[in-house]
Write an enzyme that holds these catalytic residues in place. Structure first.
Site, mmCIF file in Angstrom:
data_model
loop_
_atom_site.group_PDB
_atom_site.id
_atom_site.type_symbol
_atom_site.label_atom_id
_atom_site.label_comp_id
_atom_site.label_asym_id
_atom_site.label_seq_id
_atom_site.Cartn_x
_atom_site.Cartn_y
_atom_site.Cartn_z
ATOM 1 N N HIS A 96 -23.450 75.637 46.733
ATOM 2 C CA HIS A 96 -23.119 74.878 45.508
ATOM 3 C C HIS A 96 -21.607 74.936 45.303
ATOM 4 O O HIS A 96 -21.062 75.952 44.882
ATOM 5 C CB HIS A 96 -23.827 75.482 44.288
ATOM 6 C CG HIS A 96 -23.613 74.694 43.021
ATOM 7 N ND1 HIS A 96 -24.652 74.274 42.217
ATOM 8 C CD2 HIS A 96 -22.490 74.241 42.412
ATOM 9 C CE1 HIS A 96 -24.176 73.616 41.186
ATOM 10 N NE2 HIS A 96 -22.853 73.575 41.275
ATOM 11 N N HIS A 130 -17.903 72.601 44.149
ATOM 12 C CA HIS A 130 -17.155 71.423 43.688
ATOM 13 C C HIS A 130 -15.789 71.448 44.356
ATOM 14 O O HIS A 130 -15.062 72.446 44.223
ATOM 15 C CB HIS A 130 -16.941 71.465 42.172
ATOM 16 C CG HIS A 130 -18.223 71.516 41.391
ATOM 17 N ND1 HIS A 130 -18.840 70.393 40.890
ATOM 18 C CD2 HIS A 130 -19.010 72.557 41.034
ATOM 19 C CE1 HIS A 130 -19.946 70.749 40.249
ATOM 20 N NE2 HIS A 130 -20.072 72.065 40.315
ATOM 21 N N LYS A 177 -28.633 65.704 43.320
ATOM 22 C CA LYS A 177 -28.308 66.572 42.187
ATOM 23 C C LYS A 177 -28.689 65.923 40.862
ATOM 24 O O LYS A 177 -28.328 64.781 40.582
ATOM 25 C CB LYS A 177 -26.797 66.872 42.189
ATOM 26 C CG LYS A 177 -26.313 67.735 41.036
ATOM 27 C CD LYS A 177 -26.828 69.170 41.128
ATOM 28 C CE LYS A 177 -26.543 69.983 39.864
ATOM 29 N NZ LYS A 177 -25.204 70.547 39.846
ATOM 30 N N HIS A 219 -29.260 71.090 37.519
ATOM 31 C CA HIS A 219 -28.472 71.766 36.495
ATOM 32 C C HIS A 219 -29.483 72.056 35.389
ATOM 33 O O HIS A 219 -29.855 71.165 34.630
ATOM 34 C CB HIS A 219 -27.315 70.903 35.983
ATOM 35 C CG HIS A 219 -26.469 71.641 34.982
ATOM 36 N ND1 HIS A 219 -25.217 72.118 35.285
ATOM 37 C CD2 HIS A 219 -26.738 72.046 33.716
ATOM 38 C CE1 HIS A 219 -24.737 72.780 34.233
ATOM 39 N NE2 HIS A 219 -25.633 72.740 33.279
ATOM 40 N N HIS A 263 -27.206 77.811 39.926
ATOM 41 C CA HIS A 263 -26.438 78.770 39.115
ATOM 42 C C HIS A 263 -27.249 79.397 37.988
ATOM 43 O O HIS A 263 -26.934 79.220 36.815
ATOM 44 C CB HIS A 263 -25.142 78.139 38.569
ATOM 45 C CG HIS A 263 -25.257 76.724 38.054
ATOM 46 N ND1 HIS A 263 -26.173 76.338 37.114
ATOM 47 C CD2 HIS A 263 -24.549 75.611 38.359
ATOM 48 C CE1 HIS A 263 -26.017 75.047 36.866
ATOM 49 N NE2 HIS A 263 -25.041 74.587 37.601
ATOM 50 N N ASP A 278 -20.589 77.681 42.805
ATOM 51 C CA ASP A 278 -20.249 76.787 41.695
ATOM 52 C C ASP A 278 -18.751 76.833 41.403
ATOM 53 O O ASP A 278 -18.330 76.641 40.262
ATOM 54 C CB ASP A 278 -21.067 77.117 40.435
ATOM 55 C CG ASP A 278 -20.997 75.993 39.396
ATOM 56 O OD1 ASP A 278 -20.639 74.858 39.766
ATOM 57 O OD2 ASP A 278 -21.283 76.266 38.221
HETATM 58 C C1 NCD Z 1 -18.892 72.209 36.791
HETATM 59 C C2 NCD Z 1 -17.698 71.291 37.026
HETATM 60 O O1 NCD Z 1 -16.632 71.559 36.479
HETATM 61 O O2 NCD Z 1 -17.847 70.311 37.760
HETATM 62 N N1 NCD Z 1 -18.598 73.114 35.714
HETATM 63 C C3 NCD Z 1 -19.191 74.309 35.476
HETATM 64 O O3 NCD Z 1 -18.888 74.925 34.444
HETATM 65 N N2 NCD Z 1 -20.067 74.821 36.309
HETATM 66 C C4 NCD Z 1 -20.090 71.397 36.538
HETATM 67 C C5 NCD Z 1 -21.373 72.169 36.654
HETATM 68 O O4 NCD Z 1 -21.769 72.580 37.752
HETATM 69 O O5 NCD Z 1 -22.001 72.379 35.612
HETATM 70 ZN ZN ZN Z 2 -21.675 73.136 39.607
#
Ligand code: NCD
Ligand code: ZN
Length: 343
Positions: free
Chosen positions: A13, A15, A99, A136, A174, A247
């Protein structure tokens, strides 16, 4: 123990955002992970196979040549996703999951799903093709306390979803609570969860230590100590249903240190080291390899990595910041000392 060698881990996971900032964040993940499941919450979101393949190319273009890092792509589920897109995604072999963001739950979730029933035809196709759904897992109802949104999601959304699609592969992403750890622990084999480093290392006090500390704010938000303990117990048990998903979610310093700061903690710069510290605290370093390197690949039906990484008990200091386009990115535990270092 002052040296730990494990099979190369994967991040299930992650970003990485897009454009210029990829150059900062992708090498951080590639220094250690073999593969990462790339979240599709860009602006606009990655909703089609064509978009995901183009995004993968942009990630590949900044991956250091001496790294064998592979981006495993996902699609962003919307009320309007076409069930035929799932077949296309499957045929591409580049897309490994879809997702689900409840509309309004978190960063860039405005195009998320307003009502799961609108996506039933898509979920049917995913169940048939064995395409995992990544959740999520928080309700967005403003009446529900922000600390209860995951537990309420399990009762109100997840349990009915599993009843309707009993063989759909699901990852509750998460997880942060005892309720989630217990639910996943007792669920069938094809229902699993990822756990972040911050939810293993910190409870919600961390957000308010000596003042409000936005770099410890993510969603789902950090919880009470009893929940952190339940997550540590889950990973220490060596249960294959729990695997690594950082995450890691970069935002610029200005967007975090703000009257309405963004949710997201950046951990890619030291991800495996954070996990090593958490597992060491729990007296479970012998369980790190399964969690980090085996169970996620097994769940996704991918081969385990074969190369190794070594972690050394060698103190180092995390930088104050990284460059993030023409802004700054404040990493988790900026300017603090880590006990473990990637060799
Ligand atoms: C994530 C993001 O910033 O893209 N933020 C987070 O707090 N985890 C989005 C997400 O996974 O909820
Ligand atoms: Zn995330």
């Amino acid at each position: 123990m002052d040296k730990l060698t494990i099979t190369q881990p994967d991040d299930w996971h992650l970003h990485v955002r897009d454009a210029e900032v990829l150059k900062t964040v992708v090498p951080h993940s590639a220094r250690c992970f073999g593969r990462a499941i790339i979240m599709p919450n860009l602006k606009p979101p990655v909703t089609t196979t064509t978009q995901a393949l183009a995004y993968r190319q942009r990630i590949q273009a900044v991956t250091p040549e001496n790294r064998n890092f592979q981006a495993l792509m996902t699609l962003y589920l919307t009320d309007n996703t076409d069930p035929q897109e799932i077949q296309k995604a499957k045929d591409s072999t580049a897309i490994h999951a879809v997702k689900y963001y409840p509309a309004g739950a978190t960063t860039n979730s405005d195009s998320g799903v307003t009502d799961l029933s609108k996506t039933y035809a898509v979920l049917e196709a995913m169940q048939t093709l064995g395409m995992p759904l990544l959740l999520h897992g928080e309700v967005t109802d403003s009446q529900v306390d922000v600390f209860d949104r995951e537990a309420v999601f399990i009762d109100k959304i997840l349990i009915p979803l599993i009843k309707r699609f009993p063989s759909l592969k699901i990852v509750l992403e998460h997880i942060t609570t005892r309720q989630a750890a217990e639910f996943i622990g007792a669920a069938p084999e094809h229902i699993a969860a990822t756990i972040t480093p911050q939810h293993l290392l910190y409870n919600r006090n961390e957000i308010f230590k000596g003042g409000i500390r936005p770099h410890y704010f993510c969603l789902p938000v950090l919880k009470r100590e009893q929940h952190r303990q339940a997550l540590l117990d889950a990973v220490s048990s060596g249960n294959r249903k729990f695997f690594l998903g950082t995450d890691s979610a970069p935002h610029s310093q200005a967007n975090k240190e703000n009257a309405c700061g963004c949710a997201g903690i950046y951990s890619a710069h030291a991800a495996i080291e954070f996990y090593a510290e958490a597992f060491e605290q729990a007296g479970a370093l012998d369980k790190l390899e399964g969690f980090a390197s085996f169970y996620g690949a097994d769940f996704y039906g991918l081969p385990r990595n074969t190369s190794k990484i070594t972690l050394l008990k060698q103190a180092w200091t995390i930088p104050d910041y990284y460059h993030f386009n023409d802004e700054k990115l404040i990493p988790l535990n900026a300017n603090q000392t880590m006990r473990w270092q990637l060799g």
